[in-house]
Design a protein around this motif. Structure first.
Motif, short mmCIF file in Angstrom:
data_model
loop_
_atom_site.label_atom_id
_atom_site.label_comp_id
_atom_site.label_asym_id
_atom_site.label_seq_id
_atom_site.Cartn_x
_atom_site.Cartn_y
_atom_site.Cartn_z
N LEU A 161 49.22 -16.22 -2.86
CA LEU A 161 49.52 -17.28 -1.91
C LEU A 161 51.04 -17.35 -1.73
O LEU A 161 51.71 -18.12 -2.40
N TYR A 176 52.57 -21.30 -0.32
CA TYR A 176 51.78 -22.44 -0.77
C TYR A 176 52.70 -23.64 -0.93
O TYR A 176 53.72 -23.57 -1.61
N VAL A 204 44.09 -25.15 -7.57
CA VAL A 204 44.01 -23.90 -6.82
C VAL A 204 42.83 -23.14 -7.40
O VAL A 204 42.80 -22.84 -8.59
#
Length: 134
Positions: free
Chosen positions: A88, A91, A100
Protein backbone atom coordinates in the motif's frame (compact mmCIF):
# COMPACT_ATOMS: atom_id res chain seq x y z
CA UNK A 1 12.64 39.88 -6.78
CA UNK A 2 13.53 43.46 -6.03
CA UNK A 3 11.89 44.62 -9.26
CA UNK A 4 8.63 42.78 -8.53
CA UNK A 5 5.88 45.19 -7.37
CA UNK A 6 4.20 44.04 -4.15
CA UNK A 7 0.77 44.69 -5.69
CA UNK A 8 1.34 41.68 -7.99
CA UNK A 9 2.24 39.22 -5.21
CA UNK A 10 -0.53 36.81 -4.28
CA UNK A 11 1.17 34.62 -1.63
CA UNK A 12 4.55 34.13 0.00
CA UNK A 13 5.29 30.75 1.60
CA UNK A 14 8.39 30.12 3.68
CA UNK A 15 9.60 26.64 4.58
CA UNK A 16 12.42 26.21 7.08
CA UNK A 17 12.70 22.47 6.48
CA UNK A 18 15.56 20.91 4.59
CA UNK A 19 14.87 20.60 0.84
CA UNK A 20 16.75 18.60 -1.76
CA UNK A 21 17.06 19.96 -5.27
CA UNK A 22 19.02 17.52 -7.38
CA UNK A 23 22.31 16.92 -5.56
CA UNK A 24 22.10 20.16 -3.59
CA UNK A 25 20.61 20.61 -0.12
CA UNK A 26 18.94 23.84 0.99
CA UNK A 27 17.85 24.74 4.50
CA UNK A 28 14.62 26.44 3.52
CA UNK A 29 12.64 27.69 0.55
CA UNK A 30 10.85 30.96 -0.18
CA UNK A 31 7.96 30.45 -2.60
CA UNK A 32 6.43 33.62 -4.08
CA UNK A 33 3.30 33.38 -6.26
CA UNK A 34 1.96 36.23 -8.33
CA UNK A 35 -1.74 36.70 -9.12
CA UNK A 36 -1.25 36.01 -12.84
CA UNK A 37 1.61 33.50 -12.41
CA UNK A 38 3.62 35.72 -14.76
CA UNK A 39 6.89 36.10 -12.87
CA UNK A 40 8.93 34.14 -15.40
CA UNK A 41 7.56 35.99 -18.44
CA UNK A 42 7.81 39.54 -17.04
CA UNK A 43 10.67 39.52 -14.55
CA UNK A 44 13.12 36.89 -15.78
CA UNK A 45 16.77 37.93 -16.12
CA UNK A 46 19.77 36.00 -17.41
CA UNK A 47 21.22 35.47 -13.94
CA UNK A 48 18.20 33.37 -12.89
CA UNK A 49 18.35 29.60 -13.09
CA UNK A 50 15.24 27.90 -14.55
CA UNK A 51 14.71 24.19 -14.00
CA UNK A 52 12.02 22.15 -15.72
CA UNK A 53 10.34 19.82 -13.24
CA UNK A 54 9.22 16.28 -13.91
CA UNK A 55 5.55 15.38 -14.10
CA UNK A 56 4.22 13.10 -11.36
CA UNK A 57 3.47 9.50 -12.25
CA UNK A 58 -0.06 8.36 -12.89
CA UNK A 59 -1.87 6.57 -10.06
CA UNK A 60 -1.34 2.82 -10.12
CA UNK A 61 -3.80 0.11 -9.18
CA UNK A 62 -2.03 -2.51 -7.05
CA UNK A 63 -3.35 -6.05 -6.84
CA UNK A 64 -4.74 -7.04 -3.46
CA UNK A 65 -5.38 -10.74 -2.84
CA UNK A 66 -8.79 -11.58 -1.40
CA UNK A 67 -10.37 -14.93 -0.53
CA UNK A 68 -13.63 -13.52 0.91
CA UNK A 69 -16.08 -14.01 -1.97
CA UNK A 70 -17.21 -17.09 -3.88
CA UNK A 71 -14.28 -16.64 -6.26
CA UNK A 72 -11.99 -17.65 -3.38
CA UNK A 73 -13.64 -21.09 -3.24
CA UNK A 74 -12.85 -21.78 -6.89
CA UNK A 75 -9.13 -21.07 -6.30
CA UNK A 76 -8.91 -23.00 -3.01
CA UNK A 77 -6.77 -25.78 -4.52
CA UNK A 78 -4.29 -23.43 -6.23
CA UNK A 79 -1.17 -22.78 -4.18
CA UNK A 80 -0.30 -19.21 -3.15
CA UNK A 81 3.47 -18.67 -3.02
CA UNK A 82 3.61 -14.91 -2.48
CA UNK A 83 6.46 -13.51 -0.39
CA UNK A 84 5.10 -9.96 -0.49
CA UNK A 85 1.69 -10.13 1.12
CA UNK A 86 0.56 -6.53 0.81
CA UNK A 87 1.75 -3.29 -0.82
CA UNK A 88 0.00 0.00 0.00
CA UNK A 89 2.28 2.82 -1.18
CA UNK A 90 -0.24 5.63 -0.51
CA UNK A 91 -2.00 4.66 2.69
CA UNK A 92 -3.29 7.57 4.76
CA UNK A 93 -3.67 7.31 8.53
CA UNK A 94 -6.87 9.04 9.65
CA UNK A 95 -7.39 7.52 13.10
CA UNK A 96 -5.18 6.57 16.02
CA UNK A 97 -6.01 2.86 15.62
CA UNK A 98 -6.69 1.45 12.16
CA UNK A 99 -6.92 -2.11 10.92
CA UNK A 100 -5.30 -3.28 7.71
CA UNK A 101 -6.49 -6.69 6.56
CA UNK A 102 -4.51 -9.00 4.29
CA UNK A 103 -4.16 -12.71 3.61
CA UNK A 104 -1.01 -14.73 4.18
CA UNK A 105 0.36 -17.02 1.52
CA UNK A 106 0.99 -20.78 1.63
CA UNK A 107 4.62 -20.14 2.54
CA UNK A 108 5.39 -20.64 6.22
CA UNK A 109 8.04 -18.60 7.95
CA UNK A 110 8.77 -15.21 9.44
CA UNK A 111 7.34 -12.12 7.79
CA UNK A 112 7.89 -8.45 8.54
CA UNK A 113 5.48 -5.52 8.40
CA UNK A 114 7.18 -2.22 7.55
CA UNK A 115 5.39 1.11 7.77
CA UNK A 116 7.26 4.13 6.42
CA UNK A 117 6.06 7.65 5.93
CA UNK A 118 6.02 11.21 7.18
CA UNK A 119 4.02 13.07 9.82
CA UNK A 120 2.08 16.23 8.97
CA UNK A 121 5.11 18.23 10.12
CA UNK A 122 7.47 16.31 7.82
CA UNK A 123 9.16 14.03 10.38
CA UNK A 124 10.04 10.59 8.99
CA UNK A 125 8.40 7.51 10.54
CA UNK A 126 9.62 3.91 10.40
CA UNK A 127 7.75 1.12 12.23
CA UNK A 128 8.52 -2.58 11.91
CA UNK A 129 6.81 -5.66 13.34
CA UNK A 130 7.49 -9.35 12.71
CA UNK A 131 4.99 -12.22 12.67
CA UNK A 132 5.17 -15.95 11.97
CA UNK A 133 3.05 -17.96 9.53
CA UNK A 134 2.93 -21.70 10.29
Amino acid sequence: MLNLPSSRINTIHISRNQHFYGTKTFQGVVDISTFKSDYFQNYYTDDLFAKELFKPNENKNYYRQSYKDTLGNSYRRLPDFRYQLLWLPQYGVTEKNQEVEFFSSDISGDFEVIVEGFTLTGKPILLTERFKVQ
